[in-house]
Every structure is written in structure tokens, then in C-alpha cells.
Design a protein around this motif. Structure first.
Motif, PDB file in Angstrom:
ATOM      1  N   ILE A 245      53.588  67.764  37.558  1.00 35.97           N
ATOM      2  CA  ILE A 245      52.888  66.649  38.222  1.00 35.97           C
ATOM      3  C   ILE A 245      53.105  66.723  39.738  1.00 35.97           C
ATOM      4  N   LEU A 246      54.294  67.143  40.132  1.00 35.27           N
ATOM      5  CA  LEU A 246      54.554  67.313  41.571  1.00 35.27           C
ATOM      6  C   LEU A 246      53.651  68.392  42.154  1.00 35.27           C
ATOM      7  N   GLN A 247      53.476  69.487  41.406  1.00 34.70           N
ATOM      8  CA  GLN A 247      52.633  70.576  41.905  1.00 34.70           C
ATOM      9  C   GLN A 247      51.174  70.157  42.037  1.00 34.70           C
ATOM     10  N   LEU A 248      50.768  69.162  41.232  1.00 38.45           N
ATOM     11  CA  LEU A 248      49.405  68.640  41.382  1.00 38.45           C
ATOM     12  C   LEU A 248      49.312  67.668  42.566  1.00 38.45           C
ATOM     13  N   GLY A 249      50.457  67.406  43.169  1.00 46.58           N
ATOM     14  CA  GLY A 249      50.460  66.490  44.321  1.00 46.58           C
ATOM     15  C   GLY A 249      50.853  65.062  43.967  1.00 46.58           C
ATOM     16  N   GLY A 250      51.546  64.912  42.834  1.00 46.44           N
ATOM     17  CA  GLY A 250      51.804  63.566  42.309  1.00 46.44           C
ATOM     18  C   GLY A 250      53.081  62.875  42.766  1.00 46.44           C
ATOM     19  N   GLU A 251      53.585  63.228  43.933  1.00 44.64           N
ATOM     20  CA  GLU A 251      54.870  62.628  44.305  1.00 44.64           C
ATOM     21  C   GLU A 251      54.794  61.120  44.531  1.00 44.64           C
ATOM     22  N   ASP A 252      53.594  60.607  44.815  1.00 42.58           N
ATOM     23  CA  ASP A 252      53.459  59.153  44.971  1.00 42.58           C
ATOM     24  C   ASP A 252      53.011  58.457  43.682  1.00 42.58           C
ATOM     25  N   SER A 253      52.955  59.223  42.600  1.00 44.83           N
ATOM     26  CA  SER A 253      52.566  58.645  41.314  1.00 44.83           C
ATOM     27  C   SER A 253      53.708  58.632  40.307  1.00 44.83           C
ATOM     28  N   LEU A 254      54.572  59.624  40.407  1.00 47.72           N
ATOM     29  CA  LEU A 254      55.586  59.830  39.365  1.00 47.72           C
ATOM     30  C   LEU A 254      56.547  58.675  39.152  1.00 47.72           C
ATOM     31  N   GLY A 255      56.834  58.439  37.876  1.00 47.47           N
ATOM     32  CA  GLY A 255      57.858  57.480  37.499  1.00 47.47           C
ATOM     33  C   GLY A 255      58.288  57.784  36.073  1.00 47.47           C
ATOM     34  N   PHE A 256      58.959  56.831  35.447  1.00 51.12           N
ATOM     35  CA  PHE A 256      59.436  57.042  34.083  1.00 51.12           C
ATOM     36  C   PHE A 256      59.065  55.883  33.169  1.00 51.12           C
ATOM     37  N   GLY A 257      58.715  56.238  31.944  1.00 48.73           N
ATOM     38  CA  GLY A 257      58.512  55.250  30.875  1.00 48.73           C
ATOM     39  C   GLY A 257      59.131  55.840  29.629  1.00 48.73           C
ATOM     40  N   SER A 258      60.399  55.532  29.411  1.00 44.03           N
ATOM     41  CA  SER A 258      61.212  56.285  28.440  1.00 44.03           C
ATOM     42  C   SER A 258      60.686  56.274  27.010  1.00 44.03           C
ATOM     43  N   ASP A 259      60.145  55.126  26.574  1.00 44.40           N
ATOM     44  CA  ASP A 259      59.801  54.897  25.160  1.00 44.40           C
ATOM     45  C   ASP A 259      61.041  54.767  24.273  1.00 44.40           C
ATOM     46  N   PHE A 260      62.187  54.458  24.851  1.00 45.22           N
ATOM     47  CA  PHE A 260      63.371  54.210  24.023  1.00 45.22           C
ATOM     48  C   PHE A 260      63.053  53.095  23.018  1.00 45.22           C
ATOM     49  N   ASP A 261      63.543  53.251  21.818  1.00 44.89           N
ATOM     50  CA  ASP A 261      63.339  52.324  20.696  1.00 44.89           C
ATOM     51  C   ASP A 261      61.922  52.329  20.142  1.00 44.89           C
ATOM     52  N   GLY A 262      61.069  53.228  20.669  1.00 45.68           N
ATOM     53  CA  GLY A 262      59.697  53.261  20.191  1.00 45.68           C
ATOM     54  C   GLY A 262      59.354  54.549  19.480  1.00 45.68           C
ATOM     55  N   THR A 263      60.312  55.460  19.365  1.00 41.62           N
ATOM     56  CA  THR A 263      59.990  56.757  18.774  1.00 41.62           C
ATOM     57  C   THR A 263      61.200  57.329  18.058  1.00 41.62           C
ATOM     58  N   THR A 264      60.919  58.174  17.072  1.00 43.84           N
ATOM     59  CA  THR A 264      62.010  58.894  16.414  1.00 43.84           C
ATOM     60  C   THR A 264      62.073  60.323  16.959  1.00 43.84           C
ATOM     61  N   MET A 265      61.118  60.642  17.850  1.00 48.29           N
ATOM     62  CA  MET A 265      61.099  61.991  18.441  1.00 48.29           C
ATOM     63  C   MET A 265      61.974  61.992  19.702  1.00 48.29           C
ATOM     64  N   ILE A 266      63.251  62.198  19.459  1.00 46.99           N
ATOM     65  CA  ILE A 266      64.266  62.018  20.493  1.00 46.99           C
ATOM     66  C   ILE A 266      64.467  63.309  21.299  1.00 46.99           C
ATOM     67  N   VAL A 267      64.700  63.158  22.594  1.00 50.60           N
ATOM     68  CA  VAL A 267      65.049  64.307  23.438  1.00 50.60           C
ATOM     69  C   VAL A 267      66.554  64.539  23.319  1.00 50.60           C
ATOM     70  N   ASP A 268      66.913  65.752  22.997  1.00 51.74           N
ATOM     71  CA  ASP A 268      68.326  66.090  22.831  1.00 51.74           C
ATOM     72  C   ASP A 268      69.038  65.985  24.188  1.00 51.74           C
ATOM     73  N   GLY A 269      69.912  65.019  24.333  1.00 51.44           N
ATOM     74  CA  GLY A 269      70.594  64.832  25.611  1.00 51.44           C
ATOM     75  C   GLY A 269      69.970  63.743  26.482  1.00 51.44           C
ATOM     76  N   LEU A 270      68.893  63.146  25.992  1.00 48.01           N
ATOM     77  CA  LEU A 270      68.285  62.014  26.719  1.00 48.01           C
ATOM     78  C   LEU A 270      67.804  61.032  25.647  1.00 48.01           C
ATOM     79  N   GLU A 271      68.804  60.533  24.930  1.00 48.35           N
ATOM     80  CA  GLU A 271      68.508  59.809  23.698  1.00 48.35           C
ATOM     81  C   GLU A 271      68.366  58.311  23.894  1.00 48.35           C
ATOM     82  N   ASP A 272      69.102  57.776  24.811  1.00 50.73           N
ATOM     83  CA  ASP A 272      69.026  56.338  25.049  1.00 50.73           C
ATOM     84  C   ASP A 272      69.565  56.006  26.434  1.00 50.73           C
ATOM     85  N   TYR A 273      69.779  54.704  26.671  1.00 50.41           N
ATOM     86  CA  TYR A 273      70.208  54.222  27.978  1.00 50.41           C
ATOM     87  C   TYR A 273      71.459  54.926  28.496  1.00 50.41           C
TER      88      TYR A 273
END
Ligand SMILES: [Zn+2]
Length: 312
Positions: A245-273
Motif C-alpha cells: 500500500i505504501l508503494q502505491l502511495g498510500g502513506e496518508d491512508s494506511l491504518g489498522f483494523g485488527s478484526d480481533f474477536d471477529g475471526t478464527t483465522m489468527i495471525v501467528d504472533g499477532l493474535e490479540d491485544y
């Protein structure tokens, strides 16, 4: 300071009333974990699951609003209710902020009064659909692929008038373009890069560019199935999506929306708060602090539609 544009703790608490927001470890987002990390503001989505009969969806949405007040705000005076951009700027050092959002307009049926009521109760970003179709538009899971209905256009116009974000995450492809043509305040609360992981929930380059051109918010999400085709992902996959997204020029758009508690498809090492701060520190090895600040909170704050507290 971190601002997270999407979690489903309200939905999880609604489904499992025995869970305590204060300390239940089953909640990825709970008070105990929150007090220990650098998340400053958390958006809490009202998501009414598809199995709820359509006659009850608005009632269930209200029950989740009630959980937000009773279980998150009321017991914790150090958690402030976020209704405006200024509310975020006013937060003191030991305070956190909680904001309501809506994930899918199915609970309002075809009734703008219900939407206005949810806005009056504090909803500040409105996702038009979940994966299915509703009266507003088709969602990304509906094969027909239709865009906004006439009612859907009225919904977006109402959001424009009330200075509320229109959230395109989960929306059909055509719906996305209809929103981009009509919405004053488009955003994507939790979606990733299609070019890196061809999941229909992700945004292709054309969509990303359209959001970036308007400096609209794009919340990268920690859902393994939206990060890598194998559905197995680590924080370095999240980094790849950020980098793209940065390479597309998105530095003024980027943010985070974790989806914690909304999915069972967990990122290994980024599982919760508990993993959030470590993840942000990892970014510090790659990006200067001013860019990290944009991603973690400044872009969210800057794009928050300005809304004077007096608007009814
Ligand atoms: Zn979602």
C-alpha cells in the motif's frame, strides 16, 4: 498511540454473555489487556450474525449498543466515549477511547429512522453490508454482485449529511464503486491487498488507488486468510501488505483494523491485544517514526469526518 478501526468484541460478548469484558482471556480485546498496551482508541463493531431472524436484527443491534455502554464504558471511567475527532484529541494520558461502528446495514432493514437512531446512539462508521446482500447493496459474498440500491443511495446520502464514514469493507465490487462515486467519507475499516492474497474480501489495485487518491482510510487487517492464500500468516505478511500500500502511495491512508474477536483465522504472533505493541515495534525497524505515526493513529484522526457535537 494506536487506533484500531475494527474489532468484534461486542459480538463475542453478545454470543457469550458469560464473558467478562474486564478480564476474560477468551476476549482478544478486554480491559486488562487494553490497559497494558498502546492502543488508545478502539472501534467496537455492531455485527449482527446472519443466523438472527430479520425481525430481530435491530433488537440485537440495540443489545450490542447496550453491551457497549454497560460492559465497556460504565464500569471503566478511564475509557471515554469517542463521538468526535476532538474526543480523541482530548484523551488524557491514562485514558482510552471507545467508538461504536456498524458492520452491515441489515439491522436497519429499509428504515432510515433506524440508521439515524444508531448514529444518535454513537455509531460513527457504517459498513453497508456484511458478506450477504441486504436492502442497501449486495455484499462481496453475493454472486449477483449488484451495487447500491435506490435505498442504499439514500443511506450513503444520509451518512454524508450526518458526517459519518461509509465503510466499504465486505461490500460488493460494484457497491464499492457506487460508494466511491457518492460517499463524502469513504473508508475501508478492515481489508487487505488482493494482489498479495486474492481473497474477495481484499481490495484490488484499482480500488486501493481510488481510496489512496482521496487519502481515505484503509485499515490493514490481521486475518490470516486475507493475508496469505495458505491461510497461515505471520506479522511479516502484514508487513508485506503495508509495504504494498505504501508503494502505491498510500502513506496518508494506511491504518489498522485488527478484526480481533471477529475471526478464527489468527495471525501467528499477532493474535490479540497482547501482541499489538510488539508488532508496532517490529515496524520501527523498517519505517521512520513519522510514517509509523501516520499508520498507527494520524490517518484515522485526520480522516475522521468533522462533526460538531450539536448535529442531531
Ligand atoms: Zn468483518
Amino acid at each position: 498511540m494506536i487506533i484500531d478501526a475494527h474489532c468484534d468484541a461486542l459480538y463475542k460478548m453478545w454470543e457469550h454473555p458469560e464473558l467478562s469484558f474486564q478480564y476474560s482471556p477468551e476476549l482478544g480485546v478486554n480491559y486488562e489487556k487494553w490497559k497494558k498496551n498502546h492502543v488508545k482508541v478502539q472501534c467496537f463493531a455492531i455485527y449482527v450474525p446472519e443466523y438472527v431472524h430479520e425481525d430481530s436484527t435491530f433488537q440485537v443491534a440495540l443489545e450490542m449498543v447496550d453491551l457497549f455502554y454497560e460492559r465497556i464504558l460504565k464500569p471503566n471511567p478511564d475509557i471515554k466515549w469517542i463521538q468526535t475527532q476532538q474526543d480523541i484529541l482530548n484523551l488524557k494520558e491514562n485514558e482510552k477511547g471507545a467508538m461504536l461502528t456498524l458492520e452491515g446495514c441489515h439491522p436497519i432493514g429499509e428504515d432510515l429512522v433506524k440508521l439515524k437512531s444508531l448514529i444518535r446512539l454513537g455509531v460513527r462508521a457504517v459498513g453497508l453490508t456484511w458478506n450477504q446482500a441486504n436492502a442497501v447493496s449486495d455484499g462481496i459474498g453475493e454472486e449477483r454482485g449488484a451495487g447500491l440500491s435506490s435505498f442504499g443511495k439514500q443511506v450513503v446520502e444520509l451518512l454524508n449529511e450526518h458526517n459519518i464514514w461509509t465503510d466499504v469493507s465486505h461490500l460488493s465490487y460494484q457497491g464499492f464503486w457506487d460508494v466511491m462515486a457518492l460517499a463524502k467519507y469513504p473508508m475501508a475499516s478492515h481489508s487487505n491487498v488482493y494482489a498479495l492474497c486474492p481473497h474477495p474480501r481484499n481490495l484490488d489495485d484499482k480500488q486501493l488507488n481510488a481510496l489512496i487518491e482521496r487519502k481515505a482510510f484503509i485499515g490493514v487487517t490481521f486475518v490470516s486468510g486475507f493475508l496469505h492464500e495458505s491461510k497461515e500468516a505471520t506479522p511479516s505478511h502484514v508487513l508485506q501488505h503495508i509495504q504494498y500500500i505504501l508503494q502505491l502511495g498510500g502513506e496518508d491512508s494506511l491504518g489498522f483494523g485488527s478484526d480481533f474477536d471477529g475471526t478464527t483465522m489468527i495471525v501467528d504472533g499477532l493474535e490479540d491485544y497482547e501482541d499489538y505493541d510488539t508488532f508496532i515495534s517490529m515496524l520501527q525497524a523498517y519505517y521512520p517514526q513519522n510514517l509509523i505515526n501516520k499508520m498507527t493513529h494520524e490517518n484515522f484522526i485526520r480522516t475522521f469526518p468533522h462533526r460538531s457535537p450539536g448535529i442531531l
